[in-house]
Design a protein around this motif. Structure first.
Motif, mmCIF file in Angstrom:
data_model
loop_
_atom_site.group_PDB
_atom_site.id
_atom_site.type_symbol
_atom_site.label_atom_id
_atom_site.label_comp_id
_atom_site.label_asym_id
_atom_site.label_seq_id
_atom_site.Cartn_x
_atom_site.Cartn_y
_atom_site.Cartn_z
ATOM 1 N N MET A 124 0.617 -1.165 0.161
ATOM 2 C CA MET A 124 -0.015 -0.077 -0.084
ATOM 3 C C MET A 124 0.864 1.420 -0.092
ATOM 4 S SD MET A 124 -3.166 -0.518 -0.195
ATOM 5 C CE MET A 124 -4.064 -2.009 -0.261
ATOM 6 N N ARG A 125 2.140 1.143 0.091
ATOM 7 C CA ARG A 125 2.996 2.219 0.066
ATOM 8 C C ARG A 125 2.695 3.277 -1.041
ATOM 9 N NH1 ARG A 125 8.595 -0.612 2.014
ATOM 10 N NH2 ARG A 125 7.899 -1.173 4.246
ATOM 11 N N LYS A 126 2.421 2.731 -2.307
ATOM 12 C CA LYS A 126 2.407 3.685 -3.417
ATOM 13 C C LYS A 126 1.072 4.574 -3.280
ATOM 14 C CE LYS A 126 -0.068 -0.137 -5.894
ATOM 15 N NZ LYS A 126 -0.061 -0.946 -6.948
ATOM 16 N N TYR A 127 0.256 4.181 -2.448
ATOM 17 C CA TYR A 127 -0.832 4.871 -2.154
ATOM 18 C C TYR A 127 -0.828 5.774 -0.984
ATOM 19 C CZ TYR A 127 -3.085 1.223 -4.927
ATOM 20 O OH TYR A 127 -3.288 0.444 -5.922
ATOM 21 N N LEU A 128 0.369 6.198 -0.396
ATOM 22 C CA LEU A 128 0.567 6.869 0.875
ATOM 23 C C LEU A 128 1.347 8.015 0.647
ATOM 24 C CD1 LEU A 128 1.338 4.085 3.364
ATOM 25 C CD2 LEU A 128 -0.742 5.156 3.055
ATOM 26 N N TRP A 129 1.508 8.489 -0.826
ATOM 27 C CA TRP A 129 2.181 9.599 -1.188
ATOM 28 C C TRP A 129 1.818 11.189 -0.532
ATOM 29 C CZ3 TRP A 129 -0.872 13.345 -3.151
ATOM 30 C CH2 TRP A 129 -2.248 12.764 -3.696
ATOM 31 N N TRP A 130 0.534 11.025 0.218
ATOM 32 C CA TRP A 130 -0.205 12.423 0.577
ATOM 33 C C TRP A 130 0.333 12.439 2.012
ATOM 34 C CZ3 TRP A 130 -4.566 10.870 3.649
ATOM 35 C CH2 TRP A 130 -4.926 9.717 3.522
ATOM 36 N N LYS A 131 1.189 11.676 2.919
ATOM 37 C CA LYS A 131 1.649 12.129 4.382
ATOM 38 C C LYS A 131 1.642 13.370 4.465
ATOM 39 C CE LYS A 131 4.767 10.422 7.952
ATOM 40 N NZ LYS A 131 5.797 9.607 8.317
ATOM 41 N N LYS A 132 2.532 14.009 3.692
ATOM 42 C CA LYS A 132 2.930 15.452 4.035
ATOM 43 C C LYS A 132 1.916 16.375 3.965
ATOM 44 C CE LYS A 132 5.901 19.090 1.922
ATOM 45 N NZ LYS A 132 6.906 19.627 0.772
ATOM 46 N N SER A 139 -1.979 27.095 20.403
ATOM 47 C CA SER A 139 -0.751 26.212 20.732
ATOM 48 C C SER A 139 -0.808 25.036 19.814
ATOM 49 C CB SER A 139 -1.488 25.609 22.295
ATOM 50 O OG SER A 139 -2.433 24.630 22.032
ATOM 51 N N HIS A 140 -1.741 24.658 19.115
ATOM 52 C CA HIS A 140 -1.675 23.714 18.245
ATOM 53 C C HIS A 140 -0.990 24.225 16.690
ATOM 54 C CE1 HIS A 140 -3.960 21.109 20.750
ATOM 55 N NE2 HIS A 140 -3.975 20.324 19.791
ATOM 56 N N ILE A 141 -1.434 25.377 16.508
ATOM 57 C CA ILE A 141 -0.817 25.858 15.297
ATOM 58 C C ILE A 141 0.775 26.038 15.801
ATOM 59 C CG2 ILE A 141 -0.672 28.047 14.004
ATOM 60 C CD1 ILE A 141 -3.454 28.451 14.462
ATOM 61 N N VAL A 142 1.277 26.634 16.584
ATOM 62 C CA VAL A 142 2.597 26.839 16.987
ATOM 63 C C VAL A 142 3.431 25.304 16.996
ATOM 64 C CG1 VAL A 142 4.278 27.243 18.846
ATOM 65 C CG2 VAL A 142 2.256 28.688 18.254
ATOM 66 N N LEU A 143 2.740 24.377 17.678
ATOM 67 C CA LEU A 143 3.328 22.942 17.633
ATOM 68 C C LEU A 143 3.314 22.288 16.360
ATOM 69 C CD1 LEU A 143 1.819 21.730 21.326
ATOM 70 C CD2 LEU A 143 4.257 22.408 20.669
ATOM 71 N N PHE A 144 2.262 22.286 15.526
ATOM 72 C CA PHE A 144 2.168 21.727 14.457
ATOM 73 C C PHE A 144 2.949 22.334 13.535
ATOM 74 C CE2 PHE A 144 -1.411 19.107 15.993
ATOM 75 C CZ PHE A 144 -1.505 17.994 14.935
ATOM 76 N N SER A 145 3.149 23.815 13.305
ATOM 77 C CA SER A 145 4.151 24.444 12.423
ATOM 78 C C SER A 145 5.598 23.929 12.607
ATOM 79 C CB SER A 145 3.731 25.987 12.600
ATOM 80 O OG SER A 145 2.530 26.388 12.401
ATOM 81 N N ASN A 146 5.770 23.964 14.029
ATOM 82 C CA ASN A 146 7.047 23.525 14.464
ATOM 83 C C ASN A 146 7.287 22.080 13.760
ATOM 84 O OD1 ASN A 146 9.924 23.617 15.830
ATOM 85 N ND2 ASN A 146 8.974 22.051 16.954
ATOM 86 N N PHE A 147 6.542 21.114 14.053
ATOM 87 C CA PHE A 147 6.389 19.992 13.461
ATOM 88 C C PHE A 147 6.736 20.002 11.785
ATOM 89 C CE2 PHE A 147 4.417 16.285 11.385
ATOM 90 C CZ PHE A 147 5.250 15.159 11.601
ATOM 91 N N TYR A 148 5.963 20.848 11.351
ATOM 92 C CA TYR A 148 6.138 20.632 9.892
ATOM 93 C C TYR A 148 7.472 21.155 9.476
ATOM 94 C CZ TYR A 148 4.657 21.470 4.961
ATOM 95 O OH TYR A 148 4.629 21.825 3.620
ATOM 96 N N GLN A 187 10.198 20.968 11.047
ATOM 97 C CA GLN A 187 11.403 19.934 11.373
ATOM 98 C C GLN A 187 11.196 19.021 10.432
ATOM 99 O OE1 GLN A 187 13.765 20.888 13.384
ATOM 100 N NE2 GLN A 187 12.947 22.780 14.244
ATOM 101 N N ALA A 188 10.151 18.497 10.323
ATOM 102 C CA ALA A 188 9.906 17.127 9.380
ATOM 103 C C ALA A 188 10.059 17.306 7.864
ATOM 104 C CB ALA A 188 8.409 16.637 9.810
ATOM 105 N N TYR A 189 9.603 18.707 7.343
ATOM 106 C CA TYR A 189 9.850 18.814 5.937
ATOM 107 C C TYR A 189 10.676 19.663 5.564
ATOM 108 C CZ TYR A 189 5.512 15.805 6.642
ATOM 109 O OH TYR A 189 4.914 14.781 6.869
ATOM 110 N N ILE A 190 10.793 20.896 6.060
ATOM 111 C CA ILE A 190 11.570 22.001 5.378
ATOM 112 C C ILE A 190 12.986 22.027 6.019
ATOM 113 C CG2 ILE A 190 11.831 24.520 5.794
ATOM 114 C CD1 ILE A 190 8.669 24.787 5.927
ATOM 115 N N ASN A 191 13.068 21.804 7.185
ATOM 116 C CA ASN A 191 14.468 21.694 7.837
ATOM 117 C C ASN A 191 15.164 20.435 7.208
ATOM 118 O OD1 ASN A 191 16.612 22.754 9.370
ATOM 119 N ND2 ASN A 191 16.043 21.207 11.175
ATOM 120 N N LYS A 192 14.387 19.183 7.395
ATOM 121 C CA LYS A 192 14.788 18.141 6.832
ATOM 122 C C LYS A 192 15.354 18.128 5.455
ATOM 123 C CE LYS A 192 13.803 13.196 6.875
ATOM 124 N NZ LYS A 192 12.611 12.230 7.094
ATOM 125 N N SER A 193 14.598 18.919 4.710
ATOM 126 C CA SER A 193 14.960 18.909 3.030
ATOM 127 C C SER A 193 16.202 19.921 2.935
ATOM 128 C CB SER A 193 13.814 19.433 2.600
ATOM 129 O OG SER A 193 13.395 20.734 2.887
#
Length: 299
Positions: free
Chosen positions: A195-203, A244-253, A255-261
């Motif tokens: 099913m991995r080919k169907y999980l491209w939308w995780k980001k 609080s959720h906007i701050v935490l989720f923005s930080n997660f995003y 770290q996970a996608y922008i900083n990692k790239s």
């Protein structure tokens, strides 16, 4: 001791005088303490579970996860349907700002019931983390994950106990829709590598969650401006929680996608690739292949 007694008296007075009478007798609605106890047990599992699992093999729970995620996806779909019928498409219901209707009107009671299901789903979702612990997926148990899961049941217990319906319809229905997508993703993931080919939308799931929080923030702010009679304290609570959720989720995003790239960019731009090519050119690979070809020609 006297201060604690006074605090308990205020709690009893508030839960008696301010409660939504329609929720009397509903499961877990008589007192907040069973919900608090459940969250405390959850926090103990989060804290000690990984330590207890450190010397044990991870549990293989694929079949359990498929069933679990499928059921939660169906529950989320049911809640979306109920919110749409009892609020979004309900004649006379203000989508911009709606006070709680404490009457026995069937549609108002129906909205209160789906709010209870939303609260109860947050207790069920504590199993998300328990499964991470049993599968030794410690990297998934972030502060954001624990913060979200441990606060939602208590906040929504208060929501159902005192303001079951009204303006709360918006955040609950939007979150239920997002959870349909989220548990669909988890379901496909649990079904195995095929099913991995169907999980491209995780980001995009994180982006959808951020859009959700901004939508609730804007809607709640507008509700405060309109002042339609929904309790101001609850709206301010919604507002603070979304920030609080906007701050935490923005930080997660980030770290996970922008900083990692950014960190992985040098590898793509040639540092690792050049090293590999240099190794090939300097003989680590190419010379072996060449020698093999020469030996074959000599033979």
């Amino acid at each position: 001791m006297a201060a604690f007694t006074a605090l308990m008296d205020k709690y009893k007075s508030a839960t008696t005088d301010l409660r939504d009478l329609r929720t009397d007798g509903w499961f877990l609605m008589e007192s907040v303490w069973p919900t608090v106890a459940t969250v405390l047990v959850y926090l103990v599992i989060v804290t000690w579970g990984p330590r207890l699992m450190s010397n044990r093999p991870a549990f293989q729970l694929n079949n359990v996860l498929v069933a679990y995620n499928f059921c939660l996806m169906l529950l989320s779909m049911y809640m979306v349907f109920e919110f749409v019928v009892s609020a979004w498409l309900r004649p006379g219901f203000s989508l911009a700002c709606q006070a709680v209707d404490y009457s026995s009107d069937p549609m108002s009671v129906r909205l209160a019931h789906v709010c209870w299901w939303f609260y109860f789903s947050k207790l069920i979702e504590l199993l998300d983390t328990v499964f991470f612990v049993l599968r030794k997926k410690g990297s998934q148990i972030s502060f954001l994950h624990v913060y979200h899961h441990s606060t939602m049941p208590i906040l929504w217990w208060a929501g159902v106990k005192f303001v079951a319906g009204g303006e709360g319809y918006f955040s609950a229905s939007i979150n239920s829709f997002v959870h349909v997508l989220m548990y669909l993703y988890y379901l496909l993931s649990a079904m195995g590598p095929s099913m991995r080919k169907y999980l491209w939308w995780k980001k995009y799931m994180t982006s959808i969650q951020l859009v959700q929080f901004w939508a609730i923030l804007i809607h709640t702010s507008y509700s405060i401006y309109l002042n339609c009679g929904y309790p101001l304290g609850y709206n301010i609570g919604f507002l603070s929680y979304m920030i609080s959720h906007i701050v935490l989720f923005s930080n997660f995003y980030y770290q996970a996608y922008i900083n990692k790239s950014h960190h992985s960019a040098p590898l793509k731009n040639g540092s690792a690739k050049t090293k590999h090519q240099n190794g090939v050119m300097n003989g680590t690979v190419k010379s072996g292949v060449t020698n093999g070809k020469l030996r074959k020609r000599i033979e």
